[in-house]
Design a protein around this motif. Sequence first.
Motif, PDB file in Angstrom:
ATOM      1  N   PHE A 247     -41.896 -54.286 -69.561  1.00  0.00           N
ATOM      2  CA  PHE A 247     -41.107 -53.210 -70.171  1.00  0.00           C
ATOM      3  C   PHE A 247     -41.729 -51.857 -69.847  1.00  0.00           C
ATOM      4  O   PHE A 247     -42.940 -51.737 -69.634  1.00  0.00           O
ATOM      5  CB  PHE A 247     -41.020 -53.395 -71.693  1.00  0.00           C
ATOM      6  N   LEU A 248     -40.865 -50.864 -69.775  1.00  0.00           N
ATOM      7  CA  LEU A 248     -41.294 -49.472 -69.656  1.00  0.00           C
ATOM      8  C   LEU A 248     -41.297 -48.901 -71.069  1.00  0.00           C
ATOM      9  O   LEU A 248     -40.261 -48.885 -71.729  1.00  0.00           O
ATOM     10  CB  LEU A 248     -40.332 -48.685 -68.757  1.00  0.00           C
ATOM     11  N   PRO A 249     -42.434 -48.426 -71.578  1.00  0.00           N
ATOM     12  CA  PRO A 249     -42.516 -48.071 -73.000  1.00  0.00           C
ATOM     13  C   PRO A 249     -41.865 -46.757 -73.396  1.00  0.00           C
ATOM     14  O   PRO A 249     -41.578 -46.557 -74.571  1.00  0.00           O
ATOM     15  CB  PRO A 249     -44.029 -48.013 -73.256  1.00  0.00           C
ATOM     16  N   GLY A 250     -41.616 -45.867 -72.426  1.00  0.00           N
ATOM     17  CA  GLY A 250     -41.106 -44.557 -72.851  1.00  0.00           C
ATOM     18  C   GLY A 250     -40.138 -43.928 -71.890  1.00  0.00           C
ATOM     19  O   GLY A 250     -40.222 -42.738 -71.601  1.00  0.00           O
ATOM     20  N   GLY A 251     -39.190 -44.709 -71.369  1.00  0.00           N
ATOM     21  CA  GLY A 251     -38.251 -44.171 -70.397  1.00  0.00           C
ATOM     22  C   GLY A 251     -38.644 -44.538 -68.977  1.00  0.00           C
ATOM     23  O   GLY A 251     -39.670 -45.187 -68.730  1.00  0.00           O
ATOM     24  N   GLY A 252     -37.830 -44.096 -68.013  1.00  0.00           N
ATOM     25  CA  GLY A 252     -37.974 -44.518 -66.622  1.00  0.00           C
ATOM     26  C   GLY A 252     -39.180 -43.983 -65.895  1.00  0.00           C
ATOM     27  O   GLY A 252     -39.512 -44.471 -64.811  1.00  0.00           O
ATOM     28  N   GLY A 259     -46.218 -58.772 -71.447  1.00  0.00           N
ATOM     29  CA  GLY A 259     -46.330 -59.506 -72.702  1.00  0.00           C
ATOM     30  C   GLY A 259     -47.678 -59.383 -73.383  1.00  0.00           C
ATOM     31  O   GLY A 259     -47.778 -59.510 -74.606  1.00  0.00           O
ATOM     32  N   GLU A 260     -48.727 -59.122 -72.615  1.00  0.00           N
ATOM     33  CA  GLU A 260     -50.064 -58.988 -73.210  1.00  0.00           C
ATOM     34  C   GLU A 260     -50.195 -57.722 -74.055  1.00  0.00           C
ATOM     35  O   GLU A 260     -51.164 -57.568 -74.801  1.00  0.00           O
ATOM     36  CB  GLU A 260     -51.130 -58.988 -72.116  1.00  0.00           C
ATOM     37  N   HIS A 261     -49.220 -56.825 -73.930  1.00  0.00           N
ATOM     38  CA  HIS A 261     -49.288 -55.549 -74.645  1.00  0.00           C
ATOM     39  C   HIS A 261     -48.360 -55.490 -75.860  1.00  0.00           C
ATOM     40  O   HIS A 261     -48.204 -54.432 -76.464  1.00  0.00           O
ATOM     41  CB  HIS A 261     -48.927 -54.401 -73.691  1.00  0.00           C
ATOM     42  N   ALA A 368     -45.683 -51.721 -61.143  1.00  0.00           N
ATOM     43  CA  ALA A 368     -44.998 -52.922 -60.654  1.00  0.00           C
ATOM     44  C   ALA A 368     -45.847 -53.615 -59.587  1.00  0.00           C
ATOM     45  O   ALA A 368     -45.933 -54.848 -59.544  1.00  0.00           O
ATOM     46  CB  ALA A 368     -43.622 -52.563 -60.098  1.00  0.00           C
ATOM     47  N   LEU A 369     -46.484 -52.819 -58.735  1.00  0.00           N
ATOM     48  CA  LEU A 369     -47.372 -53.401 -57.729  1.00  0.00           C
ATOM     49  C   LEU A 369     -48.602 -54.045 -58.377  1.00  0.00           C
ATOM     50  O   LEU A 369     -49.176 -54.985 -57.834  1.00  0.00           O
ATOM     51  CB  LEU A 369     -47.812 -52.316 -56.739  1.00  0.00           C
ATOM     52  N   LYS A 370     -48.980 -53.547 -59.536  1.00  0.00           N
ATOM     53  CA  LYS A 370     -50.124 -54.103 -60.259  1.00  0.00           C
ATOM     54  C   LYS A 370     -49.775 -55.424 -60.937  1.00  0.00           C
ATOM     55  O   LYS A 370     -50.525 -56.406 -60.824  1.00  0.00           O
ATOM     56  CB  LYS A 370     -50.592 -53.087 -61.297  1.00  0.00           C
ATOM     57  N   TYR A 371     -48.629 -55.463 -61.618  1.00  0.00           N
ATOM     58  CA  TYR A 371     -48.302 -56.633 -62.440  1.00  0.00           C
ATOM     59  C   TYR A 371     -47.381 -57.641 -61.737  1.00  0.00           C
ATOM     60  O   TYR A 371     -47.380 -58.820 -62.101  1.00  0.00           O
ATOM     61  CB  TYR A 371     -47.634 -56.188 -63.735  1.00  0.00           C
ATOM     62  N   PHE A 372     -46.595 -57.172 -60.769  1.00  0.00           N
ATOM     63  CA  PHE A 372     -45.581 -58.049 -60.159  1.00  0.00           C
ATOM     64  C   PHE A 372     -45.735 -58.094 -58.638  1.00  0.00           C
ATOM     65  O   PHE A 372     -44.753 -58.147 -57.904  1.00  0.00           O
ATOM     66  CB  PHE A 372     -44.168 -57.563 -60.534  1.00  0.00           C
ATOM     67  N   LYS A 373     -46.994 -58.079 -58.179  1.00  0.00           N
ATOM     68  CA  LYS A 373     -47.249 -58.038 -56.734  1.00  0.00           C
ATOM     69  C   LYS A 373     -46.637 -59.239 -56.023  1.00  0.00           C
ATOM     70  O   LYS A 373     -46.146 -59.117 -54.885  1.00  0.00           O
ATOM     71  CB  LYS A 373     -48.769 -58.007 -56.500  1.00  0.00           C
ATOM     72  N   ASP A 374     -46.649 -60.407 -56.659  1.00  0.00           N
ATOM     73  CA  ASP A 374     -46.075 -61.598 -56.019  1.00  0.00           C
ATOM     74  C   ASP A 374     -44.608 -61.398 -55.679  1.00  0.00           C
ATOM     75  O   ASP A 374     -44.121 -61.902 -54.658  1.00  0.00           O
ATOM     76  CB  ASP A 374     -46.231 -62.823 -56.926  1.00  0.00           C
ATOM     77  N   ASP A 375     -43.877 -60.668 -56.533  1.00  0.00           N
ATOM     78  CA  ASP A 375     -42.456 -60.430 -56.264  1.00  0.00           C
ATOM     79  C   ASP A 375     -42.277 -59.571 -55.013  1.00  0.00           C
ATOM     80  O   ASP A 375     -41.340 -59.789 -54.230  1.00  0.00           O
ATOM     81  CB  ASP A 375     -41.802 -59.748 -57.471  1.00  0.00           C
TER      82      ASP A 375
END
Length: 388
Positions: A247-252, A259-261, A368-375
């Motif tokens: 999720f983006l916590p405060g807009g785009g 989920g860890e947050h 996104a590159l940090k958390y979803f690099k596999d994608d």
Amino acid sequence: VSPEAAMDVVKESNLSGRGGAGFPTGLKWSFVPSGENSPTPKYLVANGDEMEPGTFKDRLLVEGDPHQLIEGMIISAYAIGASVGFIFLRCEYVLAAERCEKAIAECLENNLLGKDILGSGFDFELYVHGSAGRYICGEETALINSLEGRRANPRAKPPFPQVSGLWGKPTVVNNVETLCNVPHILRNGAEWYQNLGIGADSGTKLYGASGRVKTPGTWELPLGVPVRDLIEKHGGGMQDGYKMKGFLPGGGSTDFLTGEHLDLPMNYESIGKAGSRMGTGQLIIMDDQVCPVGMVLNLIQFFAQESCGWCTPCRDGLPQIQHLLEKLERGEGSWEELETLAEFPRFLGPGNTFCALAPGAVEPLQSALKYFKDDFDNHIKQKCCPYG
């Protein structure tokens, strides 16, 4: 109550700006020159441009209770010595503008605006101004240029608007939500407002959630409410068949969290320490059936279009990121181009551009590159978007 006393109450309340930066409101007001020899006129501007993707709180405030905003502006103008005010609204907010105009007319009929308000000797004129329709107008100095009829480019700071703003005069620009807090603080006191928040934070905040939650919306909650409460309690949890991926916590223009947050308090400090920004407090939920590459591309397309073009990194860098993401999404990207993409957040980061548009625009990319690099990798390995 004197102007100084009104300002002191707002300072003591610890009201922070609700537009995204979280700067202390009373402190911002205190930078306005005061005294008999200070420049006049002074201006107060309500920033209702609200073009941040996923954010819709100010529209609800203005449409639902324009008198609350106007009352907040009258009190704020009195505190800083402003005699003229503007409600600067996103051009698409037609209903909000209509309701503001009607509310202003009602105030004028009852001597709540204009000359010698209620016999106090205080004068305040208020006008509604429709934006020309650019995201950059949400930046306070670009907004001021737009109000003056100029191209909406940000200005160099210093001088800051509180000293030299609209037409070279002292100007305070506050977010709509910020100003809507002011009447309640003056009515109930600083201590009452401080006790509304959770922990060290003061007041309430308009939080929201969009995406595949069961009950998307916006809610007024204590500042510091846990992220989990926003998604599961107020947002109703994820829709059946979907799981939260991030999720983006405060807009785009904020960094992805995951989920860890979920148990983090939604305040400026905690979200900042987690590597993102609370921003507007309006969550954008990405579920497990949304392609992170496609989502980032969608945001970059928006920011590339909305760049004012004033500085090279933003003007040329964002379209280049868009081009590389489009190739990646089509399955035509290469490992070398993925490495190049990873460099852009540094090139367009804070200190390398004239304003904060580009640094904010690349936050979803870098996270996104940090958390979803596999994608990202799978788009190259499979030569297509794995999400179809």
